[in-house]
Design a protein around this motif. Structure first.
Motif, PDB file in Angstrom:
ATOM      1  N   LEU A  96      58.650 104.847 134.184  1.00 28.83           N
ATOM      2  CA  LEU A  96      59.557 104.192 133.608  1.00 28.83           C
ATOM      3  C   LEU A  96      60.289 103.314 134.776  1.00 28.83           C
ATOM      4  O   LEU A  96      60.452 103.636 136.062  1.00 28.83           O
ATOM      5  N   GLN A  97      60.567 102.097 134.381  1.00 27.34           N
ATOM      6  CA  GLN A  97      61.146 100.785 135.216  1.00 27.34           C
ATOM      7  C   GLN A  97      62.563 100.691 134.702  1.00 27.34           C
ATOM      8  O   GLN A  97      62.913 100.200 133.646  1.00 27.34           O
ATOM      9  N   ILE A  98      63.810 100.932 135.484  1.00 27.77           N
ATOM     10  CA  ILE A  98      65.135 100.741 135.112  1.00 27.77           C
ATOM     11  C   ILE A  98      65.847 100.092 136.282  1.00 27.77           C
ATOM     12  O   ILE A  98      65.888 100.571 137.277  1.00 27.77           O
ATOM     13  N   GLY A  99      65.990  98.782 135.939  1.00 25.48           N
ATOM     14  CA  GLY A  99      66.647  97.908 136.823  1.00 25.48           C
ATOM     15  C   GLY A  99      65.549  97.764 138.028  1.00 25.48           C
ATOM     16  O   GLY A  99      64.385  97.510 137.948  1.00 25.48           O
ATOM     17  N   ASP A 100      66.273  98.093 139.316  1.00 24.37           N
ATOM     18  CA  ASP A 100      65.439  97.963 140.455  1.00 24.37           C
ATOM     19  C   ASP A 100      64.639  99.104 140.695  1.00 24.37           C
ATOM     20  O   ASP A 100      64.002  99.342 141.812  1.00 24.37           O
ATOM     21  N   ASP A 101      64.785 100.070 139.974  1.00 18.48           N
ATOM     22  CA  ASP A 101      64.439 101.345 140.234  1.00 18.48           C
ATOM     23  C   ASP A 101      62.869 101.895 139.317  1.00 18.48           C
ATOM     24  O   ASP A 101      63.134 101.441 138.297  1.00 18.48           O
TER      25      ASP A 101
ATOM     26  N   TYR B 290      60.464 105.108 138.082  1.00 18.53           N
ATOM     27  CA  TYR B 290      60.460 106.340 138.225  1.00 18.53           C
ATOM     28  C   TYR B 290      59.121 106.751 137.521  1.00 18.53           C
ATOM     29  O   TYR B 290      58.378 106.364 136.557  1.00 18.53           O
ATOM     30  N   SER B 291      58.158 107.533 138.927  1.00 17.55           N
ATOM     31  CA  SER B 291      57.080 108.060 137.979  1.00 17.55           C
ATOM     32  C   SER B 291      57.141 109.695 138.050  1.00 17.55           C
ATOM     33  O   SER B 291      57.499 109.880 139.154  1.00 17.55           O
ATOM     34  N   TYR B 292      56.857 110.256 137.080  1.00 17.76           N
ATOM     35  CA  TYR B 292      57.103 111.546 136.945  1.00 17.76           C
ATOM     36  C   TYR B 292      56.076 112.448 136.133  1.00 17.76           C
ATOM     37  O   TYR B 292      55.187 111.858 135.575  1.00 17.76           O
ATOM     38  N   ARG B 293      56.064 113.687 136.486  1.00 19.65           N
ATOM     39  CA  ARG B 293      54.820 114.618 135.828  1.00 19.65           C
ATOM     40  C   ARG B 293      55.742 115.878 135.705  1.00 19.65           C
ATOM     41  O   ARG B 293      55.721 116.509 136.782  1.00 19.65           O
TER      42      ARG B 293
ATOM     43  N   GLN C 243      58.671 110.646 141.598  1.00 20.47           N
ATOM     44  CA  GLN C 243      58.704 109.562 142.638  1.00 20.47           C
ATOM     45  C   GLN C 243      59.659 108.522 142.128  1.00 20.47           C
ATOM     46  O   GLN C 243      59.353 108.023 141.296  1.00 20.47           O
ATOM     47  N   LYS C 244      60.752 108.305 142.902  1.00 21.82           N
ATOM     48  CA  LYS C 244      61.577 107.143 142.505  1.00 21.82           C
ATOM     49  C   LYS C 244      61.610 106.301 143.709  1.00 21.82           C
ATOM     50  O   LYS C 244      61.996 106.635 144.908  1.00 21.82           O
ATOM     51  N   ASN C 245      60.985 105.045 143.342  1.00 23.12           N
ATOM     52  CA  ASN C 245      60.648 104.116 144.432  1.00 23.12           C
ATOM     53  C   ASN C 245      59.879 104.967 145.440  1.00 23.12           C
ATOM     54  O   ASN C 245      58.911 105.405 145.117  1.00 23.12           O
TER      55      ASN C 245
END
Length: 139
Positions: free
Chosen positions: A48-53, A55-58, A67-69
């Motif tokens: 997920l791309q939210i603004g400048d962040d 988020y890669s998740y499992r 992983q956030k950034n």
């Protein structure tokens, strides 16, 4: 040292809360999700791309690797004892090492000792006697 660990535990928890808020907004969830809802109410893994962040998740087993950034946040949810995050020294050390990139490193070799001290202070709760797992409420 305990104050530095407390601050990092709070940052760890706040990043998980932030991620859960993102999931609620993106997937229109009424409340923060549990691992049981992953794959049913929203994708079990994603980017997920939210603004400048970013988020890669499992989701896996009873938890999630996020992983956030550049931060690595690996956690388990203990939904049987409230909506809490289980913190182990190994998983927390991964966060600390990713958080500390470019700054003076925190001594992760003694995290278990610090966790015991924080449990004695009542900041964390020791869940199991045979390993250092602690709960921190995220509601």
């Amino acid at each position: 040292m305990n104050e530095a660990i407390k601050e990092l535990v709070n940052k760890y928890i706040n990043n998980i809360k932030d991620f859960h808020s993102v999931l609620c907004r993106v997937y229109h969830l009424p409340k923060p999700p549990t691992y049981n809802e992953a794959g049913r109410l929203f994708p079990r893994d994603g980017l997920l791309q939210i603004g400048d962040d970013t988020y890669s998740y499992r989701y896996h087993g009873s938890g999630c690797t996020l992983q956030k950034n550049d931060l690595i946040i690996d956690y388990d949810l203990d939904i049987l004892n409230g909506f809490n995050v289980s913190i182990t020294s190994w998983k927390f050390s991964r966060f600390v090492e990713s958080y500390s990139t470019g700054t003076p490193a925190l001594d992760t070799d003694n995290l278990e000792k610090y966790f015991v001290e924080l449990a004695e202070e009542g900041f964390l709760v020791r869940l199991y006697q045979d390993r250092y797992v602690f709960l921190k409420d995220i509601e």
